[in-house]
Scaffold this motif. Structure first.
Motif, PDB file in Angstrom:
ATOM      1  N   ASP A  58       2.072   4.049  15.624  1.00 26.78           N
ATOM      2  CA  ASP A  58       1.963   5.361  15.006  1.00 26.78           C
ATOM      3  C   ASP A  58       2.332   5.224  13.528  1.00 26.78           C
ATOM      4  OD1 ASP A  58       1.896   8.481  15.422  1.00 26.78           O
ATOM      5  OD2 ASP A  58       3.693   8.050  14.234  1.00 26.78           O
ATOM      6  N   LEU A  59       1.483   5.756  12.660  1.00 22.04           N
ATOM      7  CA  LEU A  59       1.682   5.568  11.237  1.00 22.04           C
ATOM      8  C   LEU A  59       2.955   6.250  10.740  1.00 22.04           C
ATOM      9  CD1 LEU A  59      -0.018   4.114   9.044  1.00 22.04           C
ATOM     10  CD2 LEU A  59      -0.923   6.338   8.387  1.00 22.04           C
ATOM     11  N   GLU A  60       3.290   7.389  11.320  1.00 28.55           N
ATOM     12  CA  GLU A  60       4.430   8.166  10.856  1.00 28.55           C
ATOM     13  C   GLU A  60       5.753   7.579  11.346  1.00 28.55           C
ATOM     14  OE1 GLU A  60       6.568  10.997   8.885  1.00 28.55           O
ATOM     15  OE2 GLU A  60       4.412  10.625   8.756  1.00 28.55           O
ATOM     16  N   SER A  61       5.843   7.342  12.642  1.00 21.01           N
ATOM     17  CA  SER A  61       7.130   6.944  13.225  1.00 21.01           C
ATOM     18  C   SER A  61       7.268   5.444  13.427  1.00 21.01           C
ATOM     19  CB  SER A  61       7.309   7.635  14.575  1.00 21.01           C
ATOM     20  OG  SER A  61       6.339   7.156  15.511  1.00 21.01           O
ATOM     21  N   GLY A  62       6.140   4.744  13.444  1.00 19.99           N
ATOM     22  CA  GLY A  62       6.175   3.312  13.742  1.00 19.99           C
ATOM     23  C   GLY A  62       6.216   3.012  15.223  1.00 19.99           C
ATOM     24  N   LYS A  63       6.212   4.043  16.051  1.00 22.52           N
ATOM     25  CA  LYS A  63       6.268   3.846  17.505  1.00 22.52           C
ATOM     26  C   LYS A  63       5.135   2.941  17.968  1.00 22.52           C
ATOM     27  CE  LYS A  63       5.951   6.340  21.901  1.00 22.52           C
ATOM     28  NZ  LYS A  63       5.744   7.666  22.536  1.00 22.52           N
ATOM     29  N   LEU A  64       5.473   1.968  18.820  1.00 22.27           N
ATOM     30  CA  LEU A  64       4.461   1.099  19.394  1.00 22.27           C
ATOM     31  C   LEU A  64       3.674   1.876  20.436  1.00 22.27           C
ATOM     32  CD1 LEU A  64       3.154  -1.699  19.775  1.00 22.27           C
ATOM     33  CD2 LEU A  64       4.959  -2.213  21.448  1.00 22.27           C
ATOM     34  N   LEU A  65       2.398   2.086  20.173  1.00 21.24           N
ATOM     35  CA  LEU A  65       1.548   2.834  21.088  1.00 21.24           C
ATOM     36  C   LEU A  65       0.977   1.938  22.170  1.00 21.24           C
ATOM     37  CD1 LEU A  65      -0.259   5.086  18.447  1.00 21.24           C
ATOM     38  CD2 LEU A  65       1.764   5.622  19.837  1.00 21.24           C
ATOM     39  N   TRP A 103       0.847  -1.187   0.000  1.00 16.93           N
ATOM     40  CA  TRP A 103       0.000   0.000   0.000  1.00 16.93           C
ATOM     41  C   TRP A 103       0.885   1.240   0.000  1.00 16.93           C
ATOM     42  CZ3 TRP A 103      -0.790  -3.838   3.789  1.00 16.93           C
ATOM     43  CH2 TRP A 103      -1.948  -4.604   3.634  1.00 16.93           C
ATOM     44  N   ILE A 104       0.420   2.279  -0.661  1.00 11.79           N
ATOM     45  CA  ILE A 104       1.062   3.588  -0.575  1.00 11.79           C
ATOM     46  C   ILE A 104       0.218   4.460   0.341  1.00 11.79           C
ATOM     47  CG2 ILE A 104       1.737   5.673  -1.824  1.00 11.79           C
ATOM     48  CD1 ILE A 104       2.183   3.943  -4.289  1.00 11.79           C
ATOM     49  N   LYS A 105       0.830   4.986   1.388  1.00 15.40           N
ATOM     50  CA  LYS A 105       0.171   5.896   2.319  1.00 15.40           C
ATOM     51  C   LYS A 105       1.030   7.147   2.426  1.00 15.40           C
ATOM     52  CE  LYS A 105      -2.991   2.806   3.606  1.00 15.40           C
ATOM     53  NZ  LYS A 105      -4.446   2.984   3.380  1.00 15.40           N
ATOM     54  N   GLY A 106       0.598   8.218   1.730  1.00 11.80           N
ATOM     55  CA  GLY A 106       1.390   9.446   1.743  1.00 11.80           C
ATOM     56  C   GLY A 106       2.752   9.232   1.105  1.00 11.80           C
ATOM     57  N   ASP A 107       3.811   9.451   1.872  1.00  6.14           N
ATOM     58  CA  ASP A 107       5.169   9.287   1.349  1.00  6.14           C
ATOM     59  C   ASP A 107       5.796   7.978   1.815  1.00  6.14           C
ATOM     60  OD1 ASP A 107       5.474   9.857   4.006  1.00  6.14           O
ATOM     61  OD2 ASP A 107       6.985  11.422   3.741  1.00  6.14           O
ATOM     62  N   LYS A 108       4.942   6.992   2.130  1.00  2.00           N
ATOM     63  CA  LYS A 108       5.448   5.713   2.639  1.00  2.00           C
ATOM     64  C   LYS A 108       4.855   4.545   1.858  1.00  2.00           C
ATOM     65  CE  LYS A 108       6.057   7.446   7.351  1.00  2.00           C
ATOM     66  NZ  LYS A 108       5.717   8.838   6.922  1.00  2.00           N
ATOM     67  N   ILE A 109       5.641   3.485   1.801  1.00  2.00           N
ATOM     68  CA  ILE A 109       5.177   2.222   1.240  1.00  2.00           C
ATOM     69  C   ILE A 109       5.055   1.224   2.386  1.00  2.00           C
ATOM     70  CG2 ILE A 109       5.692   0.330  -0.334  1.00  2.00           C
ATOM     71  CD1 ILE A 109       7.500   2.346  -1.849  1.00  2.00           C
TER      72      ILE A 109
END
Length: 605
Positions: free
Chosen positions: A355-362, A275-281
Motif C-alpha cells: 500500500d502506497l500510503e501505509s506500506g502495508k504488505l498486500l 521519487w516524490i509521491k505526494g507528501d512522501k519521498i
C-alpha cells in the motif's frame, strides 16, 4: 524517448564519461565559412564538413538542436554554429584570468541558447583551479581557487564522472542554474554564471549521490555518499537524507538511511533513485525506504541485502566485471507500489505489493528459484506481468594490448559496457493483482526472453530468440506462434513496439510481425552486428560497434529499409552513441567526428 538494446559500448580510457563528448579547434575546410558539401554518406546527405585545428582528444559534441558544436583538447576549445561557421576559438590560459590551462577534467552543460564549459585544472604542486567559460561567446564567466580536492589524486580523474557527466563532488542543478560543490567541511551552492556563493552548509557531509529539486516548495532533497576524492577525510561520515531550503541553504530536516550507495563500475553512476509521491519521498536502494517529506520521519520500508555488494555476490562478478539491472525498478500506481525483492537466505526473487500510503504488505508472489534476473514488471488490467529472465547490463574492464607511438606495445585496461543474456529458466509470469497468486505462467523460453510488448491490456507479445509469441493477458491462452528463424535474420536481441506491428531486432537484421496474427510484415538482412537501438524523435537508429568500428544506421521501421549509415572511427562524440558520433535530440541530424574533421549529416532527405 530513447530506448537501448544490446550494446557493446567501448569507451576509450582517454575520454571523459560526462554527458559531453570531445573536441578541439574546429574550422571548416575554408576557414570556418560553413561551406556546404553535396556528397552523400551512404544515402544520407552531408550538410557540411568542418575541420579541427587541434586533435580534439578531450571533447567533441553538439548541443541538443545542433546550434553549437564544441571541441576541446587539454588546453583549448573551439565552437562552431549550426552552419559550420567558426564562432570562436582560444587557449584556456588566455581566456581565463587565473591561467587555467592543462584541464584533465572538462564537461559541458547545455542550456537554452547556450551553455557552460566547466574546466578543472589539477595542480600537482599548487592550488587547483576551476573556471567556467560561456560557450556562445568564449568568455570566462568566473574562476576560483577556493575549491580543492574535487577529484582523486590517483590519476583516474578522466573516468570519475557520474550519471550527469559531472565530478562526484560537483553537481549542476538545472532548475537553479547553480553548482553544488562538496568540500571537506561543507557543501556550497554557487551561481553557475557568476560563481557567486548563494549559501553554504556544514550539516551535509560527502558528495551528492542523488538529488531532487522540488519546484513546488523550492527545496532540494538529496542523499550523500563518500566520494572517492574525499572519502578518507570524513571520519564522522553518516548516511544522510536531507531537505534544504534552496534560497538560503537552511537544512529543514536531516534523516539517516540504510544501505551503502554503490557506483557502477565504468559509468560511475550512483546506484540509487529518489521519487516524490505526494507528501512522501521514496528512496530506491536495495528495496524501498519511504520518508515523510515534511519532517523526514521514516514511514515504512521493504529492504533486502544487495546481491552485488562487494563484488563477490551471486551476481556481482569480480572486481573488474559487474552485472546490473537484475531487478526491475519499482512500479507505482495511484495507491500501490510493486517491488521485485530478493530472498535473504536463498537469494530467490519474488514480487511484493505494498500500500502506497501505509506500506502495508498486500501480498507476496511465489518465489522464483533460479531466476538470475527479473528486469521488468508490468501492471495491465487486473494482472501483473513479470518478466523472468532477460537482458542484464554488464560493465567490465579488459586488459588489451595497445601499440605505442614510440614503438612496441603496452597493456591497458579498456572499459566495456554491454547488455547480455544469462542462462536461466526464463518465463512470463502472470499474477492476480488482488491476491498475488499465479494465474498462468509460460515457460517456452529456453534460450532467452525479450522484454514484453503489451497491447491495450489484452495481449502480450514476446520472443525467445527463435520464436515470436502472442498471448491473451487474462487467460494466458497462446494466440499464435511464429517461427522467427525462418526470417533468416538470426536470433532476436530486442523488440520494438511499432504501431500495429512488433519489430524484432536480430543478429543479422530486422523482421516485423503483425500483432493481430503474428504474420510477418517484412524481413531484411541488410544489417548485421546490431548492438544498440535508439528511438529519437520520430527517427529510429541501430548501431554496430564490432571490430572497433562505430556505425549508425537510420532505419525506416515501416519496411526495414536503411535510410543511410554513418561510420566513424574518430574519437569524441557522445558516450550515448559511441566514439565519434552525436545526434540531435529530434533525431534529424548526425554529427560524425573523424580525426580532425566533423561532418553534419541530414537523416531525412
Amino acid at each position: 524517448m530513447k530506448r537501448i538494446t544490446l550494446l557493446m559500448l567501448t569507451i576509450s580510457m582517454m575520454i571523459t564519461l560526462p554527458t559531453s563528448a570531445q573536441l578541439g579547434k574546429l574550422v571548416d575546410k575554408v576557414k570556418g565559412t560553413g561551406k556546404t558539401a553535396g556528397k552523400k554518406s551512404g544515402i544520407f546527405t552531408t550538410v557540411w564538413e568542418a575541420e579541427f585545428e587541434n586533435k580534439a582528444d578531450r571533447l567533441a559534441v553538439s548541443n541538443g538542436d545542433g546550434s553549437f558544436v564544441i571541441g576541446t583538447d587539454d588546453n583549448s576549445a573551439t565552437v562552431l554554429d549550426a552552419n559550420g561557421k567558426l564562432v570562436w576559438s582560444g587557449d584556456y590560459k588566455k581566456i581565463t584570468t587565473n591561467k587555467t590551462n592543462k584541464c584533465e577534467y572538462q564537461y559541458t552543460i547545455w542550456k537554452k541558447n547556450g551553455g557552460y564549459l566547466f574546466l578543472f585544472d589539477e595542480r600537482k604542486l599548487g592550488t587547483d583551479l576551476v573556471a567556467v567559460i560561456d560557450i556562445p561567446t568564449g568568455k570566462e564567466l568566473w574562476n576560483s581557487e577556493k575549491f580543492q580536492n574535487l577529484i582523486p589524486k590517483s590519476g583516474q580523474s578522466g573516468i570519475e564522472g557520474s550519471d550527469q557527466g559531472e565530478l562526484e563532488t560537483v553537481k549542476y542543478i538545472d532548475e537553479l542554474d547553480a553548482f553544488l560543490i562538496s568540500q571537506k567541511e561543507s557543501v556550497i551552492l554557487v551561481k553557475a554564471d557568476t560563481g557567486e556563493k548563494i549559501w553554504e552548509t556544514n550539516r551535509f557531509k560527502g558528495a551528492v549521490g542523488k538529488y531532487i529539486y522540488d519546484a513546488k516548495r523550492n527545496e532540494i532533497i538529496m542523499v550523500n555518499f563518500k566520494p572517492t576524492a574525499l572519502g578518507a577525510l570524513f571520519a564522522g561520515f553518516k548516511n544522510q537524507l536531507v531537505k534544504i531550503n534552496a534560497v538560503n541553504g537552511d537544512v529543514l530536516w536531516d534523516a539517516t538511511f540504510l544501505g551503502t550507495i554503490e557506483k557502477e563500475l565504468v559509468t560511475r553512476r550512483a546506484i540509487i533513485d529518489l521519487w516524490i509521491k505526494g507528501d512522501k519521498i521514496f528512496m530506491y536502494l536495495d528495496g524501498i525506504q519511504v520518508f515523510n517529506i515534511n519532517n523526514g520521519q521514516k514511514l515504512w520500508e521493504a529492504v533486502y541485502e544487495n546481491d552485488m555488494a562487494g563484488g563477490g555476490g551471486f551476481m556481482g562478478g569480480n572486481k573488474d566485471k559487474k552485472i546490473y539491472r537484475t531487478v526491475a525498478n519499482p512500479l507505482f500506481t495511484e495507491d500501490a507500489v510493486y517491488i521485485v525483492m530478493l530472498g535473504t537466505r536463498d537469494r530467490t526473487k519474488y514480487v511484493e505489493k505494498h500500500d502506497l500510503e501505509s506500506g502495508k504488505l498486500l501480498w507476496a508472489s511465489e518465489k522464483i528459484a533460479g531466476a538470475f534476473c527479473m528486469p521488468n514488471i508490468y501492471k495491465t488490467g487486473n494482472r501483473v506481468l513479470v518478466q523472468v529472465g532477460g537482458k542484464v547490463l554488464v560493465q567490465e574492464y579488459r586488459m588489451e594490448t595497445k601499440s605505442s607511438p614510440m614503438g612496441g606495445t603496452y597493456k591497458e585496461k579498456v572499459p566495456y559496457i554491454y547488455w547480455d543474456y544469462k542462462a536461466q529458466k526464463n518465463s512470463v509470469l502472470s499474477l492476480d493483482d488482488k491476491t498475488g497468486s499465479t494465474v498462468w505462467r509460460s515457460e517456452k523460453f529456453d534460450k532467452r526472453i525479450t522484454d514484453l510488448i503489451i497491447k491495450e491490456d489484452q495481449k502480450v507479445f514476446v520472443s525467445d530468440g527463435d520464436e515470436f509469441y502472442g498471448y491473451e493477458i487474462e487467460s494466458g491462452k497462446q494466440i499464435f506462434t511464429t517461427k522467427h528463424s525462418d526470417a533468416n535474420v538470426g536470433k532476436v536481441t530486442d523488440v520494438v513496439d511499432f504501431g500495429e506491428s512488433v519489430v524484432l531486432l536480430s543478429e543479422k537484421g530486422l523482421a516485423a510481425y503483425y500483432k493481430a496474427d503474428g504474420k510477418r510484415v517484412y524481413a531484411t538482412e541488410k544489417i548485421k552486428g546490431v548492438d544498440f537501438f535508439y528511438w529519437i524523435g520520430e527517427n529510429y537508429f541501430l548501431r554496430d560497434q564490432r571490430n572497433s568500428k562505430n556505425i549508425i544506421y537510420g532505419i525506416d521501421m515501416t519496411n526495414g529499409e536503411v535510410k543511410g549509415s554513418v561510420q566513424s572511427k574518430g574519437k569524441g562524440g557522445s558516450p550515448k552513441f559511441g566514439d565519434g558520433i552525436d545526434i540531435t535530440t529530434d533525431g534529424e541530424y548526425i554529427f560524425a567526428f573523424k580525426g580532425k574533421k566533423v561532418e553534419k549529416i541530414k537523416v531525412n532527405n
